[in-house]
Design a protein around this motif. Structure first.
Motif, PDB file in Angstrom:
ATOM      1  N   PHE A  48      -2.875   7.887  -6.103  1.00 44.22           N
ATOM      2  CA  PHE A  48      -2.345   6.538  -6.333  1.00 44.22           C
ATOM      3  C   PHE A  48      -3.457   5.500  -6.437  1.00 44.22           C
ATOM      4  O   PHE A  48      -3.402   4.610  -7.276  1.00 44.22           O
ATOM      5  CB  PHE A  48      -1.384   6.138  -5.203  1.00 44.22           C
ATOM      6  CG  PHE A  48      -0.026   6.773  -5.286  1.00 44.22           C
ATOM      7  CD1 PHE A  48       0.908   6.358  -6.231  1.00 44.22           C
ATOM      8  CD2 PHE A  48       0.338   7.784  -4.403  1.00 44.22           C
ATOM      9  CE1 PHE A  48       2.169   6.928  -6.295  1.00 44.22           C
ATOM     10  CE2 PHE A  48       1.596   8.359  -4.460  1.00 44.22           C
ATOM     11  CZ  PHE A  48       2.515   7.934  -5.409  1.00 44.22           C
ATOM     12  N   ALA A  49      -4.467   5.603  -5.576  1.00 41.96           N
ATOM     13  CA  ALA A  49      -5.521   4.584  -5.534  1.00 41.96           C
ATOM     14  C   ALA A  49      -6.367   4.548  -6.797  1.00 41.96           C
ATOM     15  O   ALA A  49      -7.089   3.578  -7.029  1.00 41.96           O
ATOM     16  CB  ALA A  49      -6.417   4.804  -4.313  1.00 41.96           C
ATOM     17  N   GLU A  50      -6.266   5.568  -7.635  1.00 40.00           N
ATOM     18  CA  GLU A  50      -7.012   5.563  -8.906  1.00 40.00           C
ATOM     19  C   GLU A  50      -6.309   4.718  -9.973  1.00 40.00           C
ATOM     20  O   GLU A  50      -6.876   4.470 -11.035  1.00 40.00           O
ATOM     21  CB  GLU A  50      -7.171   6.988  -9.423  1.00 40.00           C
ATOM     22  CG  GLU A  50      -8.079   7.844  -8.541  1.00 40.00           C
ATOM     23  CD  GLU A  50      -8.165   9.285  -9.030  1.00 40.00           C
ATOM     24  OE1 GLU A  50      -7.744   9.566 -10.167  1.00 40.00           O
ATOM     25  OE2 GLU A  50      -8.678  10.106  -8.252  1.00 40.00           O
ATOM     26  N   LEU A  51      -5.088   4.298  -9.695  1.00 44.67           N
ATOM     27  CA  LEU A  51      -4.344   3.479 -10.654  1.00 44.67           C
ATOM     28  C   LEU A  51      -4.730   2.005 -10.481  1.00 44.67           C
ATOM     29  O   LEU A  51      -4.870   1.540  -9.347  1.00 44.67           O
ATOM     30  CB  LEU A  51      -2.839   3.649 -10.428  1.00 44.67           C
ATOM     31  CG  LEU A  51      -2.296   5.049 -10.695  1.00 44.67           C
ATOM     32  CD1 LEU A  51      -0.883   5.182 -10.154  1.00 44.67           C
ATOM     33  CD2 LEU A  51      -2.340   5.341 -12.192  1.00 44.67           C
ATOM     34  N   PRO A  52      -4.927   1.283 -11.564  1.00 39.48           N
ATOM     35  CA  PRO A  52      -5.346  -0.117 -11.455  1.00 39.48           C
ATOM     36  C   PRO A  52      -4.279  -0.972 -10.749  1.00 39.48           C
ATOM     37  O   PRO A  52      -3.095  -0.888 -11.061  1.00 39.48           O
ATOM     38  CB  PRO A  52      -5.523  -0.562 -12.911  1.00 39.48           C
ATOM     39  CG  PRO A  52      -4.756   0.419 -13.722  1.00 39.48           C
ATOM     40  CD  PRO A  52      -4.715   1.696 -12.953  1.00 39.48           C
ATOM     41  N   GLY A  53      -4.742  -1.729  -9.764  1.00 39.11           N
ATOM     42  CA  GLY A  53      -3.851  -2.628  -9.041  1.00 39.11           C
ATOM     43  C   GLY A  53      -3.040  -1.962  -7.952  1.00 39.11           C
ATOM     44  O   GLY A  53      -2.150  -2.590  -7.367  1.00 39.11           O
ATOM     45  N   VAL A 112       0.866  -1.179   0.000  1.00 35.09           N
ATOM     46  CA  VAL A 112       0.000   0.000   0.000  1.00 35.09           C
ATOM     47  C   VAL A 112       0.902   1.228   0.000  1.00 35.09           C
ATOM     48  O   VAL A 112       1.797   1.348   0.834  1.00 35.09           O
ATOM     49  CB  VAL A 112      -0.910   0.013   1.252  1.00 35.09           C
ATOM     50  CG1 VAL A 112      -1.736   1.292   1.314  1.00 35.09           C
ATOM     51  CG2 VAL A 112      -1.798  -1.214   1.280  1.00 35.09           C
ATOM     52  N   VAL A 113       0.673   2.145  -0.938  1.00 34.63           N
ATOM     53  CA  VAL A 113       1.445   3.392  -0.988  1.00 34.63           C
ATOM     54  C   VAL A 113       0.955   4.311   0.128  1.00 34.63           C
ATOM     55  O   VAL A 113      -0.242   4.569   0.248  1.00 34.63           O
ATOM     56  CB  VAL A 113       1.281   4.117  -2.340  1.00 34.63           C
ATOM     57  CG1 VAL A 113       2.098   5.412  -2.340  1.00 34.63           C
ATOM     58  CG2 VAL A 113       1.676   3.226  -3.495  1.00 34.63           C
ATOM     59  N   VAL A 114       1.888   4.806   0.933  1.00 33.87           N
ATOM     60  CA  VAL A 114       1.569   5.784   1.979  1.00 33.87           C
ATOM     61  C   VAL A 114       2.114   7.127   1.526  1.00 33.87           C
ATOM     62  O   VAL A 114       3.307   7.252   1.236  1.00 33.87           O
ATOM     63  CB  VAL A 114       2.179   5.372   3.337  1.00 33.87           C
ATOM     64  CG1 VAL A 114       1.913   6.438   4.393  1.00 33.87           C
ATOM     65  CG2 VAL A 114       1.632   4.026   3.786  1.00 33.87           C
ATOM     66  N   THR A 115       1.230   8.118   1.458  1.00 38.01           N
ATOM     67  CA  THR A 115       1.593   9.445   0.964  1.00 38.01           C
ATOM     68  C   THR A 115       0.771  10.515   1.671  1.00 38.01           C
ATOM     69  O   THR A 115      -0.381  10.272   2.018  1.00 38.01           O
ATOM     70  CB  THR A 115       1.358   9.551  -0.557  1.00 38.01           C
ATOM     71  OG1 THR A 115       1.767  10.856  -0.994  1.00 38.01           O
ATOM     72  CG2 THR A 115      -0.088   9.308  -0.932  1.00 38.01           C
ATOM     73  N   PRO A 116       1.341  11.700   1.858  1.00 40.10           N
ATOM     74  CA  PRO A 116       0.524  12.813   2.349  1.00 40.10           C
ATOM     75  C   PRO A 116      -0.137  13.579   1.199  1.00 40.10           C
ATOM     76  O   PRO A 116      -0.949  14.467   1.423  1.00 40.10           O
ATOM     77  CB  PRO A 116       1.554  13.709   3.055  1.00 40.10           C
ATOM     78  CG  PRO A 116       2.815  13.475   2.292  1.00 40.10           C
ATOM     79  CD  PRO A 116       2.766  12.029   1.844  1.00 40.10           C
ATOM     80  N   ASP A 117       0.193  13.232  -0.033  1.00 43.22           N
ATOM     81  CA  ASP A 117      -0.218  13.981  -1.218  1.00 43.22           C
ATOM     82  C   ASP A 117      -1.505  13.429  -1.826  1.00 43.22           C
ATOM     83  O   ASP A 117      -1.483  12.484  -2.609  1.00 43.22           O
ATOM     84  CB  ASP A 117       0.910  13.953  -2.253  1.00 43.22           C
ATOM     85  CG  ASP A 117       0.640  14.825  -3.466  1.00 43.22           C
ATOM     86  OD1 ASP A 117      -0.430  15.480  -3.511  1.00 43.22           O
ATOM     87  OD2 ASP A 117       1.489  14.837  -4.364  1.00 43.22           O
ATOM     88  N   ARG A 118      -2.614  14.047  -1.508  1.00 46.57           N
ATOM     89  CA  ARG A 118      -3.908  13.606  -2.046  1.00 46.57           C
ATOM     90  C   ARG A 118      -3.965  13.785  -3.569  1.00 46.57           C
ATOM     91  O   ARG A 118      -4.667  13.065  -4.259  1.00 46.57           O
ATOM     92  CB  ARG A 118      -5.042  14.393  -1.404  1.00 46.57           C
ATOM     93  CG  ARG A 118      -5.203  14.119   0.073  1.00 46.57           C
ATOM     94  CD  ARG A 118      -6.415  14.842   0.630  1.00 46.57           C
ATOM     95  NE  ARG A 118      -6.402  14.953   2.077  1.00 46.57           N
ATOM     96  CZ  ARG A 118      -6.549  13.950   2.920  1.00 46.57           C
ATOM     97  NH1 ARG A 118      -6.697  12.737   2.453  1.00 46.57           N
ATOM     98  NH2 ARG A 118      -6.531  14.142   4.222  1.00 46.57           N
ATOM     99  N   ARG A 119      -3.205  14.740  -4.094  1.00 48.04           N
ATOM    100  CA  ARG A 119      -3.212  14.994  -5.534  1.00 48.04           C
ATOM    101  C   ARG A 119      -2.537  13.877  -6.329  1.00 48.04           C
ATOM    102  O   ARG A 119      -2.748  13.769  -7.533  1.00 48.04           O
ATOM    103  CB  ARG A 119      -2.530  16.328  -5.842  1.00 48.04           C
ATOM    104  CG  ARG A 119      -3.307  17.528  -5.308  1.00 48.04           C
ATOM    105  CD  ARG A 119      -2.522  18.812  -5.457  1.00 48.04           C
ATOM    106  NE  ARG A 119      -1.305  18.675  -4.640  1.00 48.04           N
ATOM    107  CZ  ARG A 119      -0.143  19.235  -4.924  1.00 48.04           C
ATOM    108  NH1 ARG A 119      -0.010  19.985  -5.979  1.00 48.04           N
ATOM    109  NH2 ARG A 119       0.902  19.063  -4.143  1.00 48.04           N
ATOM    110  N   ALA A 120      -1.737  13.043  -5.664  1.00 52.21           N
ATOM    111  CA  ALA A 120      -1.052  11.956  -6.370  1.00 52.21           C
ATOM    112  C   ALA A 120      -2.044  10.901  -6.866  1.00 52.21           C
ATOM    113  O   ALA A 120      -1.788  10.223  -7.857  1.00 52.21           O
ATOM    114  CB  ALA A 120      -0.002  11.316  -5.470  1.00 52.21           C
TER     115      ALA A 120
END
Length: 133
Positions: free
Chosen positions: A122-127, A112-120
């Motif tokens: 990540f969860a919209e990317l498949p898989g 699971v990618v942990v990031t403070p950046d909501r603009r990134a």
């Protein structure tokens, strides 16, 4: 139960600045960072305004790399990276090159990618799964 996490550069900076802690990452979590994340953090060392700040960042990076797995870019990573790059080109939703490498390694290693950046987004990317600090 231990979670398998991959921290992006923003997460490392948040930890360095004391903006993230045990509420985000637990002792039992299996942590990793991408080699490209090490490079991005090292840019902050190279561009530090003072020698003291550069040294503090070096110590932070040394502590992080001593306690986390650093994931190399492999042929398998390249397959995931190409898949994600094709996806963003098809959908017209550009992403940062380094973010796509981190996402590819998250997908490759089931992390699971942990990031403070909501603009990134990540969860919209498949898989790819993500958690925001």
């Amino acid at each position: 139960m231990a979670r398998r996490l991959i921290l992006d550069t923003g997460a490392l900076i948040a930890f360095e600045r004391g903006r993230a802690g045990p509420q985000v990452v637990a002792d039992e979590d299996d942590l990793a960072i991408a080699a490209v994340t090490v490079a991005e953090f090292r840019v902050g060392i190279e561009l530090a305004a003072t020698a003291d700040r550069a040294e503090r960042r070096r110590r932070v990076l040394a502590a992080i790399t001593a306690t986390t797995t650093v994931l190399d870019y492999t042929a398998r990573t390249a397959v995931e990276h190409a898949r994600l790059l094709a996806h963003v080109r098809r959908t017209g939703a550009p992403r940062g090159a380094h973010d796509l490498i981190i996402a590819a390694q998250a997908a490759e290693h089931g992390r699971v990618v942990v990031t403070p950046d909501r603009r990134a987004r990540f969860a919209e990317l498949p898989g790819v799964r993500a958690a925001t600090l």
